[in-house]
Design a protein around this motif. Structure first.
Motif: not given
Length: 177
Positions: A8-15, A18-24
């Motif tokens: 459940r957290l993955e899409p929120i954390v991934a955004d 990626s907003g900080a310029g990195f890959d999860l």
């Protein structure tokens, strides 16, 4: 429960990542006493520095706080970059390991060590035993980086560079007459 929470957290954390310029690269949630441990592994083509880890940590912490109903309680956030022992499982892992030595365990055949060249979406070019080979990711059971304590041999890097640019000079040249 922690696996469901991570999903459940993955899409929120991934955004946020990626907003900080990195890959999860990975997200793991574990119960640690009364708290939850949220471990976030981030990566990029240029690597991840300590200041950047701090920036990502702040961004992820902010989105977790905004979505506190998902975690439902106290948590500890750990943001880190992948270690050298991380298996190469995605094309971007291979791309980021260009010119590094890798121990490859193929689906068929014996394990071997090769130097990584150009990595595409379905496979990678490697230099093993002086020869350039194509390796399909689907044919690799496991691949991990081998630690080197010396600079890679210049000849090997040159061969891989020429191969990637299409200037393969390993072919015999004709003598001018």
């Amino acid at each position: 429960m922690p696996g469901e929470l991570a999903a459940r957290l993955e899409p929120i954390v991934a955004d946020a990542v990626s907003g900080a310029g990195f890959d999860l690269d990975a997200l793991d949630v574990q119960q640690a006493g009364r708290r939850k441990l949220v471990k976030v592994v981030v990566d990029s083509d240029d690597g991840v520095g300590l200041d950047e880890v701090a920036d990502v940590s702040r961004a992820v912490s902010a989105v977790l706080d905004e979505n506190e109903q998902l975690i439902a309680g106290a948590y500890t956030l750990e943001v880190t970059s992948p270690g050298v022992d991380r298996p190469l499982t995605r094309p971007r892992h291979w791309r980021r390991s260009r010119f590094r030595l890798v121990r490859i365990t193929p689906r068929d055949g014996a394990e071997y060590v090769a130097r990584v060249g150009h990595a595409g979406e379905d496979g990678v070019r490697v230099l093993a035993d002086g020869e350039i080979r194509d390796v399909r990711y689907a044919d690799v059971v496991k691949a991990v980086i081998e630690i080197e304590f010396r600079q890679p041999p210049t000849e090997e890097l040159k061969l891989l560079d020429q191969d990637a640019s299409g200037n393969n000079t390993a072919e015999p040249e004709e003598d001018p007459k």
